[in-house]
Design an enzyme around this catalytic site. Sequence first.
Site, PDB file in Angstrom:
ATOM      1  N   ARG A 104       0.831  -1.210   0.000  1.00 32.08           N
ATOM      2  CA  ARG A 104       0.000   0.000   0.000  1.00 32.08           C
ATOM      3  C   ARG A 104       0.869   1.265   0.000  1.00 32.08           C
ATOM      4  NH1 ARG A 104      -2.844  -2.491  -2.421  1.00 32.08           N
ATOM      5  NH2 ARG A 104      -4.463  -3.784  -1.596  1.00 32.08           N
ATOM      6  N   GLU A 107       2.029   1.605  -3.461  1.00 35.46           N
ATOM      7  CA  GLU A 107       0.909   2.121  -4.246  1.00 35.46           C
ATOM      8  C   GLU A 107       0.720   3.621  -4.007  1.00 35.46           C
ATOM      9  OE1 GLU A 107      -3.604   0.631  -5.113  1.00 35.46           O
ATOM     10  OE2 GLU A 107      -2.997   0.730  -3.003  1.00 35.46           O
ATOM     11  N   SER A 130      15.377  14.274   3.098  1.00 34.95           N
ATOM     12  CA  SER A 130      16.377  13.320   3.559  1.00 34.95           C
ATOM     13  C   SER A 130      15.724  12.105   4.203  1.00 34.95           C
ATOM     14  CB  SER A 130      17.304  13.990   4.578  1.00 34.95           C
ATOM     15  OG  SER A 130      18.194  13.037   5.131  1.00 34.95           O
TER      16      SER A 130
END
Length: 163
Positions: A104, A107, A130
């Site tokens: 997820r 995604e 960073s």
Amino acid sequence: MSITDEPAILATVAPLMTKQDAAQLVLAQKARLGLTWAAIADALEQSVAWVTAALLGQHPMPEDVAMRAAELLELSEEAAVAFAQQPSRGALDTAVPTDPTMYRFYEVLQVYGPTIKALIHEEFGDGIMSAINFKLDIARRADPGGDRVVVTLDGKFLPYQWG
């Protein structure tokens, strides 16, 4: 010699187990001892996200923290040595994660990555967030439609420097 007698032992003992092996032992001992990541972090006086990442093999632990972690988890000096070693970070089993929770996030970056990049550049200029000077926090937020997961990624802005 007990595990707490000689923290400097880490400098002289060759690692006999990998960080991945140590992480598997951590998971087993965490379950056996009924500990939570938060309880381990509290005992080590460190942030829960950092301790979890370190014990899962993604950060080196300072020797004193590694020794305390091994003692808390009833593990050997060999595990403490592994905790203190430099990791190979970001080592997933596959390029695209197959675990549903990790997928997820993959995604989310596929869908929102260009938006995140555009908004960072608009707000800060040409640069990156960073992942070295970085903080992570996970929180639960109550919601009538079902609890929400709040993930905070807090990284220092690093401007690109050309020339």
